[in-house]
Design an enzyme around this catalytic site. Structure first.
Site, PDB file in Angstrom:
ATOM      1  N   CYS A 292      59.330  75.191  64.302  1.00 51.98           N
ATOM      2  CA  CYS A 292      60.103  75.543  63.107  1.00 51.98           C
ATOM      3  C   CYS A 292      60.799  76.890  63.300  1.00 51.98           C
ATOM      4  CB  CYS A 292      59.199  75.516  61.878  1.00 51.98           C
ATOM      5  SG  CYS A 292      60.085  75.619  60.306  1.00 51.98           S
TER       6      CYS A 292
ATOM      7  N   GLU B  55      58.220  68.333  64.730  1.00 54.29           N
ATOM      8  CA  GLU B  55      57.161  68.952  63.927  1.00 54.29           C
ATOM      9  C   GLU B  55      56.574  67.931  62.950  1.00 54.29           C
ATOM     10  OE1 GLU B  55      56.644  72.759  60.862  1.00 54.29           O
ATOM     11  OE2 GLU B  55      58.645  71.968  61.334  1.00 54.29           O
TER      12      GLU B  55
ATOM     13  N   LYS C 133      50.969  76.837  66.258  1.00 54.62           N
ATOM     14  CA  LYS C 133      52.011  77.720  65.729  1.00 54.62           C
ATOM     15  C   LYS C 133      51.455  79.114  65.463  1.00 54.62           C
ATOM     16  CE  LYS C 133      55.689  77.898  62.264  1.00 54.62           C
ATOM     17  NZ  LYS C 133      56.271  77.258  61.068  1.00 54.62           N
TER      18      LYS C 133
END
Length: 544
Positions: A400, A286, A350
C-alpha cells in the site's frame, strides 16, 4: 535603523483568494484531473504565485501573521485538493455523513498545512537582504516543512511537490537528493524566477546564483532526455528478464470482506487464476486473500503452495496473517519450488501502518466507531526485511502506501551486494473509487523507481496494476477497474563489477541515515542565510 513597512497594495481578501487558487493549481500539478499526468511547470507557476505574495507580506506591518495566513491558505487548498478522495473512503464505504467526512478531510489538510504556515510566516519575518538569500531561505524552510509532514505523527507526505516533477527536468535529481530534495530545488527556482526583475537583481551574487540555477535546470533537462543512460545503474548481468503475471481481481470494495459475496468471489477467482498462470512469478495484490489462513477452507492455501512447488514457478500474494493471541499483520506470502508447505513460505509483514486503517491513534476510537469499515490494530513488521529471491532477482515487497516512504525502502540497500533488484508494491486503492488517488499512487511508485533506479512492479485490486522500469517509465499497464491479468517482463537492476556502481547516491545515504541529511541541509542552509543576512545588515549599519 528600523526597516520601513509599506502596504502590500492588494486587499487581504484578494491575496487569500490568489493563495487559494495557487494551492489548488499545485494540487492539480500532481496529477492533472482527467489525464492523470503531472505538470511540473504548473507546480513551479503555482509556487511562484505564493512566492510573490510572500514577498509582499515581508513589507507588511505584521509579516509573520500575514505570511502564516497566506501560507496556511495555500497549503490547505493544495493538500485538500490533493487527497480529497479520502472523502470517498469515509462517506461512500465508511458510512460517515457527508458533512462530517468533508470536515475530516478539510481538518486533516488544515492540520498538515500548519507546518507550512509556521515556516512561511518565519520566512516573511526574516526578510533576507538579497535575492539569493531569499531563495535559499525559502527553499530551506519549505524543505523542513515537507520533512516534518513526512515524519511527525507517523508521517503523511502524500502530495509532496517533488512528485509533480516525475516527468520534468528536475526528475533526474531524484537519484541524488530524493523527492524532498527535488521539491526544495523547485522552491528555490520558484522564488528566484519571481524575483527575476532588474530591481531585485542588483548584486553579482544574485545574478550568479540565477545563472547557476538555470544551468543546473538545463543540464538536468539534457541529461533526462538525451543522455539518461550515462548516469543510470547498469543492469544485473547474471539474471535474465523475469516474466510476470500480475493479477487484478477488481473485487468491489463494498463487497470485498462480505462472506456472502466478495469473499467467495475473491477466493475462487484468485485460486483459479493462480493455478492457470505460466509466468516465472505470479503476483496477487494486497489482501487478495481476504481471510486469515485459519479461516480458509481446509487445504486452500496448502493447495496453492503444492501447485507452485511442482510447477517450478513462484507466487507472491497478499493475505492477512496472525491470531488474536499473537496479533495480526498485513502480509505477503511467497511460495515456490520446495517442500510445498505454506507454513515455511517467505513472509513479508507491512512495516508502515496506515493510521485509522491499520491502527487507531490514541483518543480517536470515537471517530473510527462512526464508520462501518473493517479496521483493526495490526502489528508492525521490521524495517529492512529480506527480499524474496527468485530466478536470480532479489524482489523487495512493500504494501500500500509504504512506497510513499523511500527512506524506509532504502533500509534494504544498506549492503549493495544484497540490495533489491526489483521493487514490488501490493495495493488496494479500491477504498478511493475511480479517483486521482490511482494516478497519484502510480506517480509515487515512479518516483521510487527514479530514486533507486530499480524497476517498480505494482499489483493492485483496482489499479494501477503496472510495471515501471528503472527510469520511471511505465512499460506495461492493465486497464483500471477491470478484472484481468497483466503479462509482462521486468529487467532487474544491480551491480556491474567493472563499474562498481550498485546503488544510487540517494539509496546510499538514505539507507544509512534516513532523512537526517536533508534535515541537516535545511537547518544549515537556513543558519547560513541568517548569518549572512545579519552580517550584511551589520556592514550597512557600520557604513551608515
Amino acid at each position: 535603523m528600523a526597516r520601513s513597512r509599506s502596504r502590500t497594495g492588494l486587499p487581504l481578501a484578494l491575496q487569500c483568494l490568489l493563495a487559494l487558487g495557487a494551492g489548488l493549481a499545485q494540487a492539480a500539478s500532481l496529477a492533472w484531473p482527467g489525464t492523470g499526468q503531472p505538470l511540473w511547470w504548473l507546480q513551479i507557476g503555482a509556487m511562484m504565485v505564493l512566492a510573490a505574495l510572500l514577498l509582499k507580506a515581508q513589507r507588511h506591518a505584521a509579516p509573520f501573521r500575514r505570511g502564516a495566513l497566506l501560507g496556511g491558505v495555500f497549503a490547505t487548498a493544495w493538500l485538500a485538493g490533493t487527497f480529497w478522495w479520502l472523502f470517498i473512503s469515509m462517506h461512500t464505504y465508511g458510512g460517515l455523513a457527508a458533512p462530517l467526512a468533508a470536515a475530516a478531510v478539510l481538518g486533516l489538510a488544515a492540520f498538515l498545512a500548519s507546518y507550512y504556515a509556521v515556516v512561511l510566516g518565519l520566512f516573511c519575518h526574516m526578510v533576507p537582504v538579497n535575492t539569493a538569500l531569499n531563495a535559499i531561505v525559502f527553499g530551506a524552510l519549505w524543505l523542513l516543512a515537507e520533512l516534518a509532514r513526512a515524519i511527525w505523527w507517523t508521517g503523511f507526505p502524500w502530495g509532496a511537490v517533488g512528485y509533480a516533477h516525475v516527468d520534468g527536468p528536475l526528475g533526474v535529481l531524484a537519484r541524488s537528493v530524493g523527492v524532498y530534495g527535488v521539491g526544495a530545488v523547485a522552491a528555490v527556482l520558484a522564488m528566484m524566477l519571481v524575483q527575476c526583475r532588474p530591481a531585485h537583481l542588483r548584486s553579482a551574487r544574485a545574478w550568479a546564483l540565477t545563472v547557476g540555477l538555470v544551468a543546473v535546470w538545463g543540464a538536468a533537462a539534457v541529461q533526462r532526455h538525451c543522455a539518461v543512460e550515462l548516469c543510470h545503474t547498469p543492469a544485473a548481468p547474471a539474471a535474465a528478464p523475469l516474466t510476470l503475471e500480475l493479477l487484478q481481481g477488481n473485487i468491489p470494495q463494498d463487497e470485498k470482506f462480505q462472506p456472502g459475496s466478495g469473499v467467495p468471489l475473491a477466493l475462487n477467482w484468485y485460486a483459479d487464476t493462480l493455478k492457470a498462470a505460466t509466468a516465472d512469478l505470479v503476483v496477487a495484490p494486497e489482501t487478495a486473500i481476504p481471510l486469515l489462513p485459519q479461516q480458509l477452507m481446509p487445504g486452500y492455501l496448502e493447495g496453492i503452495a503444492a501447485h507452485f512447488a511442482q510447477t517450478g514457478r513462484a507466487v507472491l500474494l497478499g493475505i492477512p496473517m496472525g491470531s488474536e493471541a499473537e496479533g495480526y499483520t498485513n502480509s505477503v506470502l511467497g511460495m515456490g519450488p520446495g517442500p510445498g508447505d505454506a507454513a515455511s513460505a517467505y513472509r513479508y509483514d507491512k512495516h508502515h501502518l496506515v493510521p485509522f486503517g491499520e491502527f487507531i491513534p490514541p483518543f480517536f476510537r470515537w471517530f473510527t466507531a462512526m464508520m462501518n469499515i473493517p479496521l483493526g490494530d495490526f502489528n508492525r513488521g521490521s524495517a529492512g526485511q529480506p527480499s524474496f529471491e527468485w530466478k536470480g532477482q532479489r524482489i523487495a515487497p512493500n504494501i500500500c502506501y509504504e512506497d510513499l516512504f523511500g527512506e524506509e525502502i532504502a533500509a534494504s540497500f544498506i549492503d549493495p551486494a544484497q540490495a533489491p533488484t526489483v521493487l514490488l508494491n501490493f495495493s488496494n486503492i479500491g477504498w478511493f473509487g475511480d479517483s486521482l488517488a490511482i494516478d497519484q499512487h502510480l506517480h509515487i511508485s515512479r518516483m521510487r523507481a527514479l530514486e533507486f533506479e530499480r524497476p517498480m512492479v505494482r499489483a493492485t485490486n483496482t489499479g494501477a496494476t503496472a510495471v515501471i522500469d528503472h527510469r520511471g517509465v511505465v512499460t506495461h499497464a492493465l486497464q483500471r477497474h477491470t478484472r484481468g491479468v497483466l503479462q509482462a517482463e521486468v529487467h532487474g537492476r544491480g551491480a556491474v563489477a567493472a563499474s562498481g556502481w550498485a546503488i544510487t547516491p540517494y539509496a546510499w545515504w538514505a539507507s544509512r541515515w534516513g532523512l537526517w541529511p536533508l534535515w541537516a541541509v535545511g537547518v544549515l542552509a537556513l543558519a547560513g542565510a541568517m548569518f549572512a543576512t545579519s552580517a550584511a545588515k551589520g556592514r550597512r549599519r557600520r557604513g551608515g
